[in-house]
Design an enzyme around this catalytic site. Sequence first.
Site, mmCIF file in Angstrom:
data_model
loop_
_atom_site.group_PDB
_atom_site.id
_atom_site.type_symbol
_atom_site.label_atom_id
_atom_site.label_comp_id
_atom_site.label_asym_id
_atom_site.label_seq_id
_atom_site.Cartn_x
_atom_site.Cartn_y
_atom_site.Cartn_z
ATOM 1 C CE LYS B 49 5.893 10.722 6.116
ATOM 2 N NZ LYS B 49 5.129 10.934 7.356
ATOM 3 C CB SER B 263 14.413 6.966 7.252
ATOM 4 O OG SER B 263 13.580 6.531 6.209
#
Lengths: 95, 319
Positions: B49, B263
């Site tokens: 991110k 994830s």
Amino acid sequence: MSNPTVEVRIPTILRPYTKNEKLVSADGASLSEVITSLNTNYPGLGERLLENGELRRFINIYINDEDVRFMGSLSATLKAGDSITILPAVAGGCM
Amino acid sequence: MTRYESLEDSLGHTPLIGLPKLSPKTPAGAPRVRLWAKLEDRNPTGSIKDRTAIAMIDDAEKSGKLKPAATILEPTSGNTGISLAMIAKVRGYKLVCVMPENTSVERRQLLEMWGAKIIYSPAAGGSNEAVRMAKEISAQNPEWVFLYQYGNPANTLAHYQTTGPEIWEDLPEITHFVAGLGTTGTLMGAGKFLREKNPEIAVIAAEPRYGEVVYGLRNLDAGFVPELYDASILTRRFSVGAEDSVKRVKELLEVEGIFAGISTGAILHAAIGVAGECVAAGIGAEIVFIVCDAGWKYLSTGIYSNDGDADVLEGQLWA
């Protein structure tokens, strides 16, 4: 030859149609046939999944964890024992 | 290059690591099927991110939308917020994050450490609620800068300009690209770039499948598809539950020594599935998957301990 039987996981929001059953059975050689079968056994459920003959935008359906929109959508084929999961589309991912 | 003028400058150029033990064995004479992990935890705050966050802030500064000392608002389940918080701190902005309350404690700690203010959204509805609340708060505070990663083209562009080209440069033989689906920025951006280079490359999405509470919408019309999403970029899309994700995270740790966040387990599960199909079909494959972040932020969940199982993630936003 009779249609294959598959199991279908129902999300909370659609369980009022299945008397709160989480897991139901349906018959059909394609997803379209399965949805027809679901709608026969649980009147109104099919209409919550479809709009103008297509999957609703905020409904995702997976066959054995794979998104049907990449497998022919309503014409995706099924075999006995396949597992279908219906989920609402949410902002749930990695963010 | 290993010398940088600042932390931000060290963004990207993450290593692409082969997985010699986890890649499937192929019969003698059959083409190889190999798995490659792109370690995005090697970014400044430890996740992919950082690419999105720096790109969105740069874009907002350039367009004049983001002025000195302004307040930035963003819905996040953690990583984007952490990236924005670091950059905001260094560049002198304030940050308000809207985050679901059912996220790991480390994410809150990191956000607070870099000075972000957190507004919690209810667990029921998961990130959907965070997005909805952030939109409301944005409307009430028009002076705040709402970057909105789900609909901000700078998010996709970051991956089109960096993640995709880096993979192409390191492995032009790539046949499959597998990444997580959240805002869809990684898959849309890097996927589009790779498909432009070679239209044969399969672009595969793995989305985390959470416990029921996260799908607790009031009605179906409250569903959400990110504005950035373009299904035509994808070849296939898989939904992966907590059990499979945890199993793969542990496998990656045990077999290859890579300590990844949860994830990544979902993404690896899809990658291994595709690898198995290639072996069965006798097709050679070079499969690149994204390691979104490392496992540090999820230690408190207990899943990395020997007997830690996926049940503890029920009701949590683990990706």
